[in-house]
Design an enzyme around this catalytic site. Sequence first.
Site, PDB file in Angstrom:
ATOM      1  N   CYS A  45      38.966 -44.572   9.521  1.00  0.00           N
ATOM      2  CA  CYS A  45      37.635 -43.983   9.649  1.00  0.00           C
ATOM      3  C   CYS A  45      36.594 -45.029   9.271  1.00  0.00           C
ATOM      4  O   CYS A  45      36.677 -45.650   8.206  1.00  0.00           O
ATOM      5  CB  CYS A  45      37.518 -42.757   8.745  1.00  0.00           C
ATOM      6  SG  CYS A  45      35.874 -42.007   8.775  1.00  0.00           S
ATOM      7  N   CYS A  66      34.726 -43.823   5.835  1.00  0.00           N
ATOM      8  CA  CYS A  66      35.352 -43.739   4.510  1.00  0.00           C
ATOM      9  C   CYS A  66      36.643 -44.531   4.364  1.00  0.00           C
ATOM     10  O   CYS A  66      37.191 -44.614   3.267  1.00  0.00           O
ATOM     11  CB  CYS A  66      35.607 -42.283   4.142  1.00  0.00           C
ATOM     12  SG  CYS A  66      36.905 -41.485   5.120  1.00  0.00           S
ATOM     13  N   CYS A  75      37.316 -36.461  10.580  1.00  0.00           N
ATOM     14  CA  CYS A  75      37.990 -37.034   9.426  1.00  0.00           C
ATOM     15  C   CYS A  75      38.000 -35.972   8.328  1.00  0.00           C
ATOM     16  O   CYS A  75      36.947 -35.405   8.002  1.00  0.00           O
ATOM     17  CB  CYS A  75      37.255 -38.285   8.953  1.00  0.00           C
ATOM     18  SG  CYS A  75      37.915 -38.969   7.410  1.00  0.00           S
ATOM     19  N   CYS A 111      35.681 -37.132   5.089  1.00  0.00           N
ATOM     20  CA  CYS A 111      34.216 -37.280   5.109  1.00  0.00           C
ATOM     21  C   CYS A 111      33.539 -36.502   6.228  1.00  0.00           C
ATOM     22  O   CYS A 111      32.327 -36.596   6.393  1.00  0.00           O
ATOM     23  CB  CYS A 111      33.832 -38.745   5.195  1.00  0.00           C
ATOM     24  SG  CYS A 111      34.203 -39.525   6.786  1.00  0.00           S
ATOM     25  N   CYS A 144      41.503 -38.201  21.925  1.00  0.00           N
ATOM     26  CA  CYS A 144      40.546 -39.062  22.623  1.00  0.00           C
ATOM     27  C   CYS A 144      39.437 -39.386  21.614  1.00  0.00           C
ATOM     28  O   CYS A 144      38.605 -38.539  21.298  1.00  0.00           O
ATOM     29  CB  CYS A 144      40.015 -38.314  23.846  1.00  0.00           C
ATOM     30  SG  CYS A 144      39.002 -39.308  24.922  1.00  0.00           S
TER      31      CYS A 144
END
Length: 132
Positions: A48, A51, A97, A100, A120
């Site tokens: 991510c 984060c 995510c 976060c 995707c």
Amino acid sequence: MSDKIEKDDDAWRDQLDPLQYEVTRKGATERAFANKYWDHKEAGTYHCICCGTPLFSSASKYDSGSGWPSYYEPIDPANITVHQDLSHSMVRDEVLCAKCDAHLGHVFPDGPAPTGLRYCINSASLDFKKAK
């Protein structure tokens, strides 16, 4: 997933470039075939951008022909959450995510074995770490 990360809008704007911010914090979508990782083939993991949570492995990445990085499974299902997205007059499953709440992309039921899923994902939501 524990230790949820919460920041105000200004903190996210300071941390991310404009495209990363629009994609991850506002749910935008980057252009197909014109993004950083759609045809990326190095071995490693995709984290991510907000984060650092590990999200997808290059081992589950495949060419879906969609123009965005596509994976058939996350590294750990606990690192993502999926919510129904009714925007743009469509019903889709949005991928976020879990740590976060960054918008990553969408998951579709048209992927390859073994899962039959296609995650995707926007390149702007990812940071690649090369395998050692």
